[in-house]
Design a protein around this motif. Structure first.
Motif, PDB file in Angstrom:
ATOM      1  N   GLN A 169     -80.888  -4.423  18.025  1.00  0.00           N
ATOM      2  CA  GLN A 169     -81.992  -5.384  18.060  1.00  0.00           C
ATOM      3  C   GLN A 169     -83.082  -4.986  17.065  1.00  0.00           C
ATOM      4  O   GLN A 169     -83.244  -3.814  16.710  1.00  0.00           O
ATOM      5  N   LEU A 170     -83.852  -5.981  16.620  1.00  0.00           N
ATOM      6  CA  LEU A 170     -84.995  -5.723  15.745  1.00  0.00           C
ATOM      7  C   LEU A 170     -86.284  -5.753  16.561  1.00  0.00           C
ATOM      8  O   LEU A 170     -86.471  -6.633  17.406  1.00  0.00           O
ATOM      9  N   VAL A 171     -87.152  -4.770  16.291  1.00  0.00           N
ATOM     10  CA  VAL A 171     -88.441  -4.683  16.979  1.00  0.00           C
ATOM     11  C   VAL A 171     -89.523  -4.369  15.962  1.00  0.00           C
ATOM     12  O   VAL A 171     -89.282  -3.710  14.944  1.00  0.00           O
ATOM     13  N   GLU A 172     -90.718  -4.860  16.228  1.00  0.00           N
ATOM     14  CA  GLU A 172     -91.861  -4.492  15.393  1.00  0.00           C
ATOM     15  C   GLU A 172     -92.537  -3.279  16.011  1.00  0.00           C
ATOM     16  O   GLU A 172     -92.820  -3.256  17.211  1.00  0.00           O
ATOM     17  N   ILE A 173     -92.793  -2.276  15.191  1.00  0.00           N
ATOM     18  CA  ILE A 173     -93.357  -1.017  15.669  1.00  0.00           C
ATOM     19  C   ILE A 173     -94.498  -0.571  14.762  1.00  0.00           C
ATOM     20  O   ILE A 173     -94.655  -1.051  13.648  1.00  0.00           O
ATOM     21  N   GLU A 174     -95.273   0.381  15.275  1.00  0.00           N
ATOM     22  CA  GLU A 174     -96.287   1.073  14.475  1.00  0.00           C
ATOM     23  C   GLU A 174     -96.191   2.555  14.785  1.00  0.00           C
ATOM     24  O   GLU A 174     -96.140   2.940  15.958  1.00  0.00           O
ATOM     25  N   ILE A 175     -96.138   3.376  13.751  1.00  0.00           N
ATOM     26  CA  ILE A 175     -96.049   4.818  13.963  1.00  0.00           C
ATOM     27  C   ILE A 175     -97.404   5.343  14.419  1.00  0.00           C
ATOM     28  O   ILE A 175     -98.421   5.147  13.750  1.00  0.00           O
ATOM     29  N   ARG A 176     -97.399   6.004  15.571  1.00  0.00           N
ATOM     30  CA  ARG A 176     -98.625   6.572  16.131  1.00  0.00           C
ATOM     31  C   ARG A 176     -98.769   8.047  15.816  1.00  0.00           C
ATOM     32  O   ARG A 176     -99.882   8.565  15.746  1.00  0.00           O
ATOM     33  N   ALA A 177     -97.647   8.764  15.668  1.00  0.00           N
ATOM     34  CA  ALA A 177     -97.688  10.192  15.356  1.00  0.00           C
ATOM     35  C   ALA A 177     -96.543  10.509  14.409  1.00  0.00           C
ATOM     36  O   ALA A 177     -95.385  10.205  14.717  1.00  0.00           O
ATOM     37  N   PRO A 178     -96.818  11.093  13.242  1.00  0.00           N
ATOM     38  CA  PRO A 178     -95.732  11.445  12.319  1.00  0.00           C
ATOM     39  C   PRO A 178     -94.875  12.567  12.879  1.00  0.00           C
ATOM     40  O   PRO A 178     -95.219  13.187  13.884  1.00  0.00           O
ATOM     41  N   SER A 179     -93.768  12.820  12.223  1.00  0.00           N
ATOM     42  CA  SER A 179     -92.857  13.863  12.689  1.00  0.00           C
ATOM     43  C   SER A 179     -93.508  15.240  12.595  1.00  0.00           C
ATOM     44  O   SER A 179     -94.405  15.474  11.781  1.00  0.00           O
ATOM     45  N   ARG A 180     -93.056  16.105  13.459  1.00  0.00           N
ATOM     46  CA  ARG A 180     -93.438  17.509  13.409  1.00  0.00           C
ATOM     47  C   ARG A 180     -92.177  18.326  13.215  1.00  0.00           C
ATOM     48  O   ARG A 180     -91.072  17.797  13.222  1.00  0.00           O
ATOM     49  N   ARG A 181     -92.329  19.616  13.040  1.00  0.00           N
ATOM     50  CA  ARG A 181     -91.158  20.467  12.851  1.00  0.00           C
ATOM     51  C   ARG A 181     -90.217  20.315  14.045  1.00  0.00           C
ATOM     52  O   ARG A 181     -90.594  20.558  15.186  1.00  0.00           O
ATOM     53  N   ASP A 182     -88.993  19.876  13.779  1.00  0.00           N
ATOM     54  CA  ASP A 182     -87.944  19.694  14.795  1.00  0.00           C
ATOM     55  C   ASP A 182     -88.238  18.554  15.769  1.00  0.00           C
ATOM     56  O   ASP A 182     -87.568  18.439  16.793  1.00  0.00           O
ATOM     57  N   LYS A 183     -89.217  17.693  15.495  1.00  0.00           N
ATOM     58  CA  LYS A 183     -89.513  16.572  16.386  1.00  0.00           C
ATOM     59  C   LYS A 183     -89.689  15.300  15.559  1.00  0.00           C
ATOM     60  O   LYS A 183     -90.305  15.318  14.497  1.00  0.00           O
ATOM     61  N   SER A 184     -89.148  14.201  16.084  1.00  0.00           N
ATOM     62  CA  SER A 184     -89.212  12.924  15.368  1.00  0.00           C
ATOM     63  C   SER A 184     -90.609  12.325  15.440  1.00  0.00           C
ATOM     64  O   SER A 184     -91.418  12.660  16.318  1.00  0.00           O
ATOM     65  N   ALA A 185     -90.870  11.405  14.516  1.00  0.00           N
ATOM     66  CA  ALA A 185     -92.094  10.610  14.598  1.00  0.00           C
ATOM     67  C   ALA A 185     -92.036   9.745  15.854  1.00  0.00           C
ATOM     68  O   ALA A 185     -90.957   9.438  16.369  1.00  0.00           O
ATOM     69  N   VAL A 186     -93.211   9.346  16.351  1.00  0.00           N
ATOM     70  CA  VAL A 186     -93.300   8.541  17.569  1.00  0.00           C
ATOM     71  C   VAL A 186     -94.002   7.227  17.232  1.00  0.00           C
ATOM     72  O   VAL A 186     -95.031   7.228  16.537  1.00  0.00           O
ATOM     73  N   ALA A 187     -93.423   6.128  17.718  1.00  0.00           N
ATOM     74  CA  ALA A 187     -93.983   4.803  17.436  1.00  0.00           C
ATOM     75  C   ALA A 187     -94.378   4.101  18.724  1.00  0.00           C
ATOM     76  O   ALA A 187     -93.964   4.491  19.820  1.00  0.00           O
ATOM     77  N   ARG A 188     -95.177   3.063  18.595  1.00  0.00           N
ATOM     78  CA  ARG A 188     -95.484   2.186  19.730  1.00  0.00           C
ATOM     79  C   ARG A 188     -94.859   0.821  19.483  1.00  0.00           C
ATOM     80  O   ARG A 188     -94.733   0.363  18.337  1.00  0.00           O
ATOM     81  N   PHE A 189     -94.466   0.192  20.556  1.00  0.00           N
ATOM     82  CA  PHE A 189     -93.824  -1.114  20.496  1.00  0.00           C
ATOM     83  C   PHE A 189     -94.878  -2.205  20.342  1.00  0.00           C
ATOM     84  O   PHE A 189     -95.844  -2.254  21.095  1.00  0.00           O
ATOM     85  N   ILE A 190     -94.686  -3.083  19.367  1.00  0.00           N
ATOM     86  CA  ILE A 190     -95.591  -4.217  19.176  1.00  0.00           C
ATOM     87  C   ILE A 190     -94.962  -5.496  19.725  1.00  0.00           C
ATOM     88  O   ILE A 190     -95.613  -6.283  20.407  1.00  0.00           O
ATOM     89  N   GLY A 191     -93.681  -5.684  19.435  1.00  0.00           N
ATOM     90  CA  GLY A 191     -93.017  -6.878  19.934  1.00  0.00           C
ATOM     91  C   GLY A 191     -91.617  -7.002  19.365  1.00  0.00           C
ATOM     92  O   GLY A 191     -91.204  -6.234  18.492  1.00  0.00           O
TER      93      GLY A 191
END
Length: 346
Positions: free
Chosen positions: A84-106
């Protein structure tokens, strides 16, 4: 009244921003040539759902050409399916060994695409310090180097005596408050040290780019919970929305949550062993060549460094030659660590 100033340094292979608070570094953000432009706070786009992990209430999505991004699933969101396609916005970029985190827009339609890129460092500085253009040039470079040096520190003095140690772990950031040689009644001294610790720690955490679960090991006993939590809330007010505080435990620990919004600067400055990273060493070497080149405009420059720094420097060599001319040489010393660098003019 607190005074903030902004500094913007545009160097070879790097752009770095610094915010100072009453003369002390408060924020340090950088972009390096080759950074993934999609791995930054504020990037917005249409992403495809690659995998859903309902046991962990999360999904992995990806923007076109970007790495996997973690999308937390909330009860108020529609049920997503893979592909599925979703619109997102990245809230926190990736850190060492951890992925970036996004919030769902719609939910979205069409093709995966980028709708908005992240703000530039110049734009971030103007957002944080609303007082005209950031200072550039040599003053900015000095501010950057001072901020980097402080970001690498662990122990920070408190006004009036005592200190705090700020140490990140995989699970949390520990802030240990120490009374030191603070004079006066012990209970009053402990209260004053704890109050000062929140203000200093808030600045240091912003400088280092640390967030998430933060635990203060307060000094003394019989804490005035309401007064201390109010002081903590005030110290971290600029980090809202998203700051949350817990009560002081019977063991004298205060837990709080600070939202993640930037990549920890130590992920750039340090490697996996805790030493200076090769790329950071190479950028320091370039700065040193430039500094010596300004001091001796016609002189020949000779530098020495370790093998890992020399390898990282190769990508910056042409840019340095374009700026100061091909009047420098670099020798490799096999046993030098990444933080040992020398540049001289002749």
């Amino acid at each position: 009244m607190s005074e903030r100033r902004a500094y913007l340094y545009k160097g070879i292979g790097e752009t770095v921003g610094v915010v100072t608070l009453d003369g002390r570094p408060e924020r340090l953000v950088a972009t390096w040539d080759g950074d993934d432009p999609l791995d930054a706070e504020g990037v917005r786009g249409v992403a495809r759902v690659k995998k859903i992990e309902r046991a962990f209430a999360s999904a992995f999505v990806a923007l076109p050409g970007g790495a996997d991004i973690l999308l937390p699933l909330r009860p108020d969101m529609p049920k997503l399916v893979e592909g599925q396609l979703v619109e997102i916005e990245i809230r926190a970029p990736s850190r060492r060994d951890k992925s970036a985190v996004a919030r769902f827009i719609g939910e979205a339609e069409g093709e995966p695409r980028v709708l908005a890129h992240a703000p530039t460092i110049d734009e971030l500085l103007r957002l944080w310090v609303k007082s005209g253009s950031p200072t550039q040039g040599l003053a900015a470079l000095e501010a950057v180097e001072a901020a980097e040096a402080e970001a690498l520190m662990t122990v920070f003095a408190l006004p009036g005596g005592g200190d705090i140690a700020v140490e990140p772990t995989r699970a949390l950031v520990a802030v240990d408050v120490d009374l030191g040689n603070r004079d006066g009644d012990s209970k009053k001294a402990a209260r004053a040290a704890n109050m000062a610790a929140f203000t200093t720690a808030a600045r240091v955490l912003r400088l280092k780019g640390l967030a998430g679960l933060v635990v203060f090991d307060l000094v003394g006993r019989g804490h005035d919970g309401p007064a201390l939590t109010t002081a903590a809330r005030n110290a971290f007010a600029i980090d809202n929305p998203g700051v949350g505080l817990g009560p002081i435990s019977k063991f004298g620990a205060l837990e709080m949550i600070v939202p993640r919004r930037t990549r920890p600067i130590l992920d750039r400055l340090l490697d996996e062993t805790g030493g200076l990273s090769a790329r950071a060493g190479a950028l320091r070497l370039v700065r040193a060549f430039e500094r010596e080149g300004r001091a001796d405009p016609g002189g020949r420059l000779a530098g020495r460094c370790g093998p890992a720094v020399a390898e990282a420097f190769a990508a910056l060599d042409a840019g340095l030659a374009d700026k100061i001319g091909r009047r420098f040489t670099l020798s490799v010393v096999a046993d030098w660590p990444n933080d040992r660098l020398e540049v001289s003019a002749s």
